[in-house]
Design an enzyme around this catalytic site. Structure first.
Site, mmCIF file in Angstrom:
data_model
loop_
_atom_site.group_PDB
_atom_site.id
_atom_site.type_symbol
_atom_site.label_atom_id
_atom_site.label_comp_id
_atom_site.label_asym_id
_atom_site.label_seq_id
_atom_site.Cartn_x
_atom_site.Cartn_y
_atom_site.Cartn_z
ATOM 1 N N GLU A 66 -20.079 -44.388 33.365
ATOM 2 C CA GLU A 66 -21.379 -44.239 34.025
ATOM 3 C C GLU A 66 -22.507 -44.841 33.206
ATOM 4 O OE1 GLU A 66 -19.084 -41.910 33.825
ATOM 5 O OE2 GLU A 66 -18.549 -41.498 35.909
ATOM 6 N N HIS A 135 -19.448 -29.598 39.835
ATOM 7 C CA HIS A 135 -19.564 -30.561 40.930
ATOM 8 C C HIS A 135 -20.554 -30.141 42.011
ATOM 9 C CE1 HIS A 135 -16.087 -32.658 39.286
ATOM 10 N NE2 HIS A 135 -16.201 -33.586 40.212
HETATM 11 C C1 LIG Z 1 -17.718 -38.609 34.711
HETATM 12 C C2 LIG Z 1 -17.071 -38.591 36.042
HETATM 13 N N1 LIG Z 1 -17.174 -39.668 36.828
HETATM 14 C C3 LIG Z 1 -16.575 -39.675 38.051
HETATM 15 C C4 LIG Z 1 -15.868 -38.590 38.477
HETATM 16 C C5 LIG Z 1 -15.187 -38.604 39.866
HETATM 17 N N2 LIG Z 1 -13.744 -38.702 39.662
HETATM 18 C C6 LIG Z 1 -12.968 -37.610 39.589
HETATM 19 S S1 LIG Z 1 -11.399 -37.976 39.196
HETATM 20 C C7 LIG Z 1 -11.723 -39.626 39.106
HETATM 21 C C8 LIG Z 1 -10.638 -40.579 38.741
HETATM 22 C C9 LIG Z 1 -10.121 -40.302 37.379
HETATM 23 O O1 LIG Z 1 -8.976 -41.034 37.163
HETATM 24 P P1 LIG Z 1 -8.030 -40.805 35.921
HETATM 25 O O2 LIG Z 1 -8.847 -40.508 34.696
HETATM 26 O O3 LIG Z 1 -7.101 -41.935 35.833
HETATM 27 O O4 LIG Z 1 -7.247 -39.454 36.242
HETATM 28 P P2 LIG Z 1 -6.330 -39.098 37.512
HETATM 29 O O5 LIG Z 1 -7.230 -38.503 38.535
HETATM 30 O O6 LIG Z 1 -5.666 -40.329 37.958
HETATM 31 O O7 LIG Z 1 -5.365 -38.073 37.015
HETATM 32 C C10 LIG Z 1 -13.053 -39.878 39.416
HETATM 33 C C11 LIG Z 1 -13.662 -41.211 39.487
HETATM 34 C C12 LIG Z 1 -15.818 -37.467 37.627
HETATM 35 N N3 LIG Z 1 -15.182 -36.331 37.990
HETATM 36 N N4 LIG Z 1 -16.398 -37.508 36.410
#
Ligand SMILES: Cc1ncc(C[n+]2csc(CCOP(=O)(O)OP(=O)(O)O)c2C)c(N)n1
Lengths: 332, 335
Positions: A66, A135
């Site tokens: 971000e 959230h």
């Molecule tokens: C700082 C932040 N940015 C965006 C989000 C929205 N978000 C939640 S999960 C996610 C994807 C995360 O992917 P990854 O770290 O690969 O973990 P996975 O969900 O695949 O286990 C996003 C963009 C968030 N929760 N926190």
């Protein structure tokens, strides 16, 4: 609202999407960048289909970073582009807070007016989907605290359809808050989209007895409350602040000077909030017009809990707006 | 995506009891989550629900070598870790319901499972938000001369965040015992690895921090066990951090709101052939460590335990609204 122009039904989500489409068609310097705006279709499906229409240079998926991509958006704006940066939700906005507060908001000032930052940063926000404490933030006041930013809140379909376009015309950074709990909500907008301004609050309903001053997710709730109050013979005027920085004092004071009573409604935690600020200004600017102390109805001072009944209990609901207004009127 | 797998030469000793215990854990996580998905559609569970289905071997393999005193931190996709850690199944399900009998008193829900008794420090829903916390927990352990490992799970998406890099640097700079476990399931929501990382061989990210690292086939429990054994041994003995990348795949949508526009069903089906539970079941059978009867018994036991957990959650109670402002500040310490 408007005269007898033709109206159409549109969801808040679709209105937002059409505004992005228009923005990209109108200005070739405009592009959208954010997490999952492209291939995923937008975390809330707001940008669904736009990747296909505009291609990956104008609908850019970015990594989870971000601070990085918001900073890049600010840089691109300085470089002459018109980036629309989507921070998936305000909840992650604090990771970019440094970029927003220390770069976007200050560059013009620090450069003695040489560098302006025409970036638009959109963030979904709000409470009401049982997403728990991390959230469900209503951090509009945090951003509205910062000089150098223009902070606007999309409380109606009309603004969902047009505010972004107005924001892109601004020479300075605009933080635009959208309310995720309202995405599926259908509403009426006129078919010929009148451009909106980013300077004025708007009277969403005229009334003579009391001013309900609100913004964002509070607007429709307050309008519903006003409807219920009308049944009880109370004329509530609903003022949608729209622009949280700089505040449109004139519209607010004119309304309060007419009704002589003010209730301020917001979902953000009540302490040190937009309602604190508006209340202080009313006291400073039209104290002698008041027939009763200003009342506020804000979020309860608690991290937002997961269970529905506790979540509902932590933000003002329509019934509370109704009862708070009635109380205010008995206070003669 | 495979390749680069670093395995130790340590022979792995899996006997009948251990093998079946591990299989039970993975099957329990799978069934619990399938049940949760079902309950979600019945609106018993609300908000966000992120399923771990397909990735079970990572938690089962890594956590096998953790001790009760070790710290664990996870993302919002943490049902698997919570179950394997031994948090009461009923308390987990009650938390998913939002009932006050839940392990976080219902306040957190699916993304915020906490249980200090088992040193389970959440359930964090800000991507990479818990990595600095993990470093801090490990720093405290180091300062207090406690010989503990802090195990921190996160996705490959998190590895693009600044907080990942800051935490990696600090952990290495301060020489604190953190095992960073990257669950590389190839997608951060709908954005694939190649669109988010300039260097997709993730384990090399540790190089810049002078941290040892390895990557492993996260669909193969035996491989995860071997790699985790070595990694945790390294952290425990050296008191320094280690970066372990487990290459895995999420079979289900990112959350219950995801329409999965970003990948082909054929791709998912291809990965399902490498289902960690199927693979490990086969392994046990091939080594004559599991009979049909035993498998059936395990299945039945899991069904019963899940039903008990669901009953517990159903019978759970809603916290009264007049208690809304609890847990905002600590209760005054009693003299
Ligand atoms: C700082 C932040 N940015 C965006 C989000 C929205 N978000 C939640 S999960 C996610 C994807 C995360 O992917 P990854 O770290 O690969 O973990 P996975 O969900 O695949 O286990 C996003 C963009 C968030 N929760 N926190």
């Amino acid at each position: 609202m408007g005269e007898t122009t033709a109206t159409m039904k549109i969801t808040y989500r679709e209105a937002l999407k059409q505004s992005i489409r228009d923005a990209l068609h109108q200005d070739e310097r405009a592009f959208l960048l954010g997490e999952d705006v492209g291939r995923y279709g937008g975390a809330f499906a707001v940008s669904k289909g736009l990747l296909k229409e505009f291609g990956p240079d104008r609908i850019m998926d970015v990594p989870l970073s971000e601070s990085g991509f918001v900073g890049a958006g600010i840089g691109a704006a300085v470089g002459g582009m018109r980036p629309i940066v989507e921070v998936m939700t305000i909840n992650f906005g604090l990771l970019a807070f440094d970029q927003i507060a220390n770069n976007a908001a200050t560059l013009l000032h620090m450069s003695g007016g040489q560098i302006n930052v025409p970036v638009v940063i959109r963030m979904g926000c709000g409470i009401g989907r049982q997403l728990a404490a991390q959230h469900s933030h209503s951090w509009e006041p945090l951003f509205a605290h910062i000089p150098g930013l223009k902070v606007v809140s999309v409380g109606t379909h009309e603004d969902a359809r047009s505010m972004l376009l107005a924001a892109l015309k601004e020479p300075d950074p605009v933080i635009l808050f959208e309310y995720t709990a309202m995405l599926n909500l259908e509403g009426e907008t006129s078919t010929d989209f009148q451009p909106v301004d980013l300077t004025h609050a708007k009277i969403r309903r005229v009334g003579k007895d009391v001013s309900i001053i609100t913004y964002g997710a509070g607007v429709y709730k307050s309008l519903q409350a006003a409807e219920a109050l009308a049944q009880a013979g109370i004329g509530a005027e609903v003022v949608d602040l729209r622009v949280l920085r700089p505040l449109d004092d004139k519209t607010v004071m004119a309304s309060v000077s007419k009704t002589h009573r003010a209730l301020i409604v917001e979902e953000a935690w009540q302490s040190v909030s937009i309602s604190s600020e508006v209340s202080a200004r009313i006291t400073e600017q039209c104290f002698y017009e008041l027939d009763a102390p200003v009342r506020r109805l804000g979020g309860v001072e608690v991290p937002i809990p997961y269970p529905k009944h506790l979540e509902d209990g932590s933000i003002p609901q329509q019934e509370q707006i109704v009862s708070a207004t009635k109380k205010l009127l008995q206070h003669d | 995506m495979m390749g680069n797998e670093v395995l130790t030469t340590d022979a792995l000793q899996i006997d009948r009891e251990l093998g079946q215990q591990l299989l039970y854990q993975m099957m329990m996580v799978r069934r619990f989550e399938e049940k949760s998905a079902e309950l979600y559609t019945k609106e018993k569970i609300r908000g966000f629900l992120h399923l771990y289905i397909g990735e079970e071997a990572v938690a089962a393999g890594v956590m096998h070598y953790l001790k009760p005193e070790d710290n664990i931190l996870c993302t919002y996709r943490e049902h698997g870790q919570a179950i394997i850690r031994g948090i009461d199944l009923g308390a987990i399900m009650a938390e998913l319901y939002g009932k006050q009998e839940g392990c976080s008193k219902g306040r957190g829900g699916s993304m915020h499972l906490f249980d200090t008794k088992t040193k389970f420090y959440g359930g964090n829903a800000i991507v990479a938000g818990h990595l600095p916390l993990a470093v801090g927990l490990a720093l405290a352990d180091k300062k207090m001369k406690r010989k503990q490992v802090t195990c921190c799970f996160f996705g490959e998406g998190a590895a693009a965040e600044g907080e990942f890099h800051e935490a990696m640097n600090l952990a290495s700079l301060w020489q604190v015992p953190v095992l960073f476990v990257c669950e590389n399931n190839l997608y951060a929501m709908g954005t694939a690895l190649q669109y988010t990382h300039a260097v997709t061989d993730l384990k090399t990210k540790a190089l810049g921090y002078g941290m040892p690292s390895a990557s492993v086939d996260g669909m193969d429990l035996t491989a995860v066990l071997k790699a985790a054994k070595q990694a945790i041994k390294t952290v425990r003995e050296s008191g320094k951090p280690f970066f372990l990348v487990c290459n895995t795949y999420r079979f289900r949508a990112h959350s219950m709101f995801d329409a999965e526009l970003y990948r082909e069903k054929a791709e998912v089906d291809e990965w399902k052939k490498r289902d960690p539970i199927l693979q490990f079941t086969k392994y046990l059978r091939d080594h004559a460590l599991l009979s049909d009867d035993e498998l059936k018994k395990t299945e039945n036991r899991i069904e019963k335990e899940i039903q008990t957990a669901v009953d517990f959650a159903e019978a759970g109670t809603w916290e009264p609204l007049d208690q809304l402002t609890r847990f905002v500040y600590s209760d005054p310490v009693k003299p």
